[in-house]
Design a protein around this motif. Structure first.
Motif, mmCIF file in Angstrom:
data_model
loop_
_atom_site.group_PDB
_atom_site.id
_atom_site.type_symbol
_atom_site.label_atom_id
_atom_site.label_comp_id
_atom_site.label_asym_id
_atom_site.label_seq_id
_atom_site.Cartn_x
_atom_site.Cartn_y
_atom_site.Cartn_z
ATOM 1 N N ILE A 38 -18.254 30.600 -2.863
ATOM 2 C CA ILE A 38 -18.323 29.244 -2.474
ATOM 3 C C ILE A 38 -17.223 28.231 -2.698
ATOM 4 O O ILE A 38 -16.746 27.358 -1.675
ATOM 5 N N ASN A 39 -16.737 28.187 -3.818
ATOM 6 C CA ASN A 39 -15.530 27.366 -4.043
ATOM 7 C C ASN A 39 -14.301 27.785 -3.073
ATOM 8 O O ASN A 39 -13.514 27.036 -2.661
ATOM 9 N N GLU A 40 -14.097 28.928 -2.821
ATOM 10 C CA GLU A 40 -13.037 29.511 -1.970
ATOM 11 C C GLU A 40 -13.146 29.329 -0.547
ATOM 12 O O GLU A 40 -12.227 28.675 -0.183
ATOM 13 N N ILE A 41 -14.307 29.887 0.030
ATOM 14 C CA ILE A 41 -14.464 29.630 1.505
ATOM 15 C C ILE A 41 -15.315 28.377 1.892
ATOM 16 O O ILE A 41 -15.450 28.109 2.944
ATOM 17 N N GLY A 42 -15.981 27.832 1.077
ATOM 18 C CA GLY A 42 -16.852 26.638 1.389
ATOM 19 C C GLY A 42 -18.307 27.239 1.562
ATOM 20 O O GLY A 42 -18.397 28.480 2.104
ATOM 21 N N ASN A 133 -18.484 18.914 -4.094
ATOM 22 C CA ASN A 133 -18.089 19.118 -2.670
ATOM 23 C C ASN A 133 -19.336 19.513 -1.871
ATOM 24 O O ASN A 133 -19.498 19.234 -0.750
ATOM 25 N N SER A 136 -24.708 17.189 -1.750
ATOM 26 C CA SER A 136 -25.631 16.704 -0.697
ATOM 27 C C SER A 136 -26.137 17.439 0.261
ATOM 28 O O SER A 136 -27.169 17.194 0.782
ATOM 29 N N LYS A 137 -25.282 18.641 0.524
ATOM 30 C CA LYS A 137 -26.006 19.663 1.482
ATOM 31 C C LYS A 137 -27.375 20.158 1.187
ATOM 32 O O LYS A 137 -28.183 20.612 1.677
ATOM 33 N N HIS A 190 -18.924 11.280 -5.960
ATOM 34 C CA HIS A 190 -18.339 10.926 -4.808
ATOM 35 C C HIS A 190 -16.819 10.230 -5.273
ATOM 36 O O HIS A 190 -15.936 10.616 -4.176
ATOM 37 N N PHE A 193 -14.702 13.260 -5.374
ATOM 38 C CA PHE A 193 -14.481 13.788 -4.197
ATOM 39 C C PHE A 193 -13.237 13.019 -3.392
ATOM 40 O O PHE A 193 -12.602 13.320 -2.671
ATOM 41 N N LEU A 194 -13.372 11.826 -3.448
ATOM 42 C CA LEU A 194 -12.709 10.737 -2.666
ATOM 43 C C LEU A 194 -11.199 10.776 -3.360
ATOM 44 O O LEU A 194 -10.115 10.997 -2.774
ATOM 45 N N HIS A 197 -9.658 14.136 -1.636
ATOM 46 C CA HIS A 197 -9.747 14.067 -0.274
ATOM 47 C C HIS A 197 -9.390 12.847 0.283
ATOM 48 O O HIS A 197 -8.628 12.716 1.473
ATOM 49 N N PHE A 198 -9.848 11.603 0.001
ATOM 50 C CA PHE A 198 -9.431 10.447 0.509
ATOM 51 C C PHE A 198 -8.952 9.437 -0.363
ATOM 52 O O PHE A 198 -9.581 8.411 -0.912
ATOM 53 N N SER B 136 -22.626 12.604 5.570
ATOM 54 C CA SER B 136 -21.703 13.367 4.721
ATOM 55 C C SER B 136 -21.446 14.667 4.855
ATOM 56 O O SER B 136 -20.276 15.255 4.530
ATOM 57 N N THR B 140 -18.009 17.044 4.322
ATOM 58 C CA THR B 140 -17.968 18.054 3.261
ATOM 59 C C THR B 140 -17.840 19.325 3.952
ATOM 60 O O THR B 140 -18.433 20.153 3.987
ATOM 61 N N LYS B 142 -14.605 22.475 4.750
ATOM 62 C CA LYS B 142 -13.215 23.029 4.144
ATOM 63 C C LYS B 142 -11.878 22.381 5.188
ATOM 64 O O LYS B 142 -10.920 22.604 4.723
ATOM 65 N N ASP B 145 -9.235 18.118 4.982
ATOM 66 C CA ASP B 145 -8.120 17.561 4.908
ATOM 67 C C ASP B 145 -7.102 17.419 6.221
ATOM 68 O O ASP B 145 -6.480 16.547 6.574
ATOM 69 N N ASN B 148 -8.533 14.979 8.445
ATOM 70 C CA ASN B 148 -8.465 13.497 7.894
ATOM 71 C C ASN B 148 -6.962 12.975 8.545
ATOM 72 O O ASN B 148 -6.744 12.089 8.913
ATOM 73 N N GLU B 186 -21.004 3.877 0.839
ATOM 74 C CA GLU B 186 -21.758 4.993 0.797
ATOM 75 C C GLU B 186 -23.080 5.079 0.159
ATOM 76 O O GLU B 186 -24.107 5.485 0.587
#
Lengths: 228, 228
Positions: A38-42, A133, A136-137, A190, A193-194, A197-198, B136, B140, B142, B145, B148, B186
């Motif tokens: 899950i970490n690798e490919i989401g 990551n 929330s899903k 969060h 996460f930011l 990625h942000f 979200s 969330t 892959k 980035d 973005n 958020e």
DNA sequence: ATAATATGATAGCAATACTATTATATTTGC
DNA sequence: GCAAATATAATAGTATTGCTATCATATTAT
């Protein structure tokens, strides 16, 4: 932490699995490698077929443990929050000063997990990333209300409850202890996460941690000084 | 608000669509009914085939407007944040007092949308619900980035930037204006979500609004009194 | 009226998310 | 140590998803 946890098992809602993954070698492999994959490919791209391929096992065998990947995600995140709750209780139990207790709790909940406690097949560093990551899903689905009734989120709710109580012990007059508690939990994830990625949407970076931001936020909100 | 907006168009990143949905009747229908359908069945179950059925149109025709449903979600949420930014700027432009300005901004950003401004085919009440429940999911992934970098989140980022500046105008010494701004955005959504699905995780309810909670949080954090 | 463009209908394909069945290991109980 | 029970593997099959491609038919613009 390490040694002690070896004797502890985190109790997961039994409706989340068909067969307890802790009860067999294959089950443990499913947990271990699903975290990696899950970490690798989401989570979206993750399938039981791909997982089977990774662990040299069959898709159909995995389906005997989990109904679907959504339940597996709920299992993994429940485990994470159970682990977090254990750490929280363990580390704050002996602290009697409410402010100190809250301070420590915020630290435990919002810090980045950097080392695997390696007491089991579960890699907490990677699992922390999954929670950041993908958590929330697990609840932004149309089935959230029925699943909530089934108790699939009970560990997380208990954790928010504990934190809320600690907040009230620091300031009994504060009107929003539960909202503040859920904010710490959720915003802790969060901000991480930011940061990743942000970066333009947060002040957190390699020098400034989400813990610092949230500690300042909480103690100012409660009109308390952080005295040590 | 109503009348004025009729002359304004919210500018969406052109890479989010293949053909501008504002440029045709079918395009507008796609937007209008996708909002309805996503609300009804949730984003996961939503497909272009089902949407086609609803609007008496063909799946393949919808694919001529949007590459996939993920891009459509990004389009819808970008529109929402653009609309929000417009309201924010419009309502706070004339306010010179920084505290008053921030207060108003928090209100606009965190309030529940209860009435459709009905200046177009877009139902803001339903769109607000989509943003609460599904936003979200738009980041969330892959691909976050690269997306973005393509500018798919630029409106949201601009909004956080504006809010962060307002915070700094109230307290220039505050160290986490951007994190606080992203938290307002958020957590504003999140408290609404909790109110609906996890009432035990929030103090917000029919009497207490997320706006009240966050206003108190922000002004205490900045060590300001709310004086009117 | 013709050409250009937009939309619709149909087909097809690879992947997903399973379920079912049967075969083969592995474990356990006596 | 052997039979029975249980766990796992292999294979097949089905409906749905997420598209792409092609061709036919509207609609609009010149």
């Amino acid at each position: 932490m390490d040694r002690l946890l070896q004797g502890v098992q985190i109790r997961i809602n039994e409706k989340l699995y068909l067969k307890d993954p802790e009860s067999s070698g294959l089950g443990k492999k499913i947990i271990e490698f699903s975290i990696q994959l899950i970490n690798e490919i989401g989570f979206e791209s993750f399938t039981f077929k791909k997982l089977g391929l990774q662990i040299g096992s069959n898709e159909s065998s995995i389906y005997r443990y989990f109904e679907n990947k959504h339940k597996l995600l709920l299992y993994l995140t429940s485990w994470y929050w159970g682990w977090m709750e254990y750490q929280l209780v363990f580390a704050t139990n002996s602290i009697s000063n409410p402010k100190e207790k809250l301070l420590k709790s915020i630290l435990i909940i919002t810090r980045e997990i950097k080392e695997d406690s390696s007491f089991s097949h579960i890699n907490e560093v990677l699992l922390n990333k999954i929670v950041i990551n993908e958590y929330s899903k697990s609840y932004t689905t149309k089935e959230v209300d029925t699943e909530n009734k089934e108790g699939f989120y009970s560990i997380y709710k208990r954790l928010v409850g504990r934190l809320g109580e600690m907040i009230s012990l620091v300031d009994a007059d504060y009107q929003y202890p539960t909202s503040l508690a859920s904010t710490i939990l959720e915003n802790g994830l969060h901000q991480h996460f930011l940061k990743e990625h942000f970066p333009s949407l947060t002040d957190c970076n390699n020098q400034v941690t989400p813990t610092q931001f949230l500690t300042h936020l909480v103690f100012n909100t409660l009109n308390q000084k952080i005295d040590e």
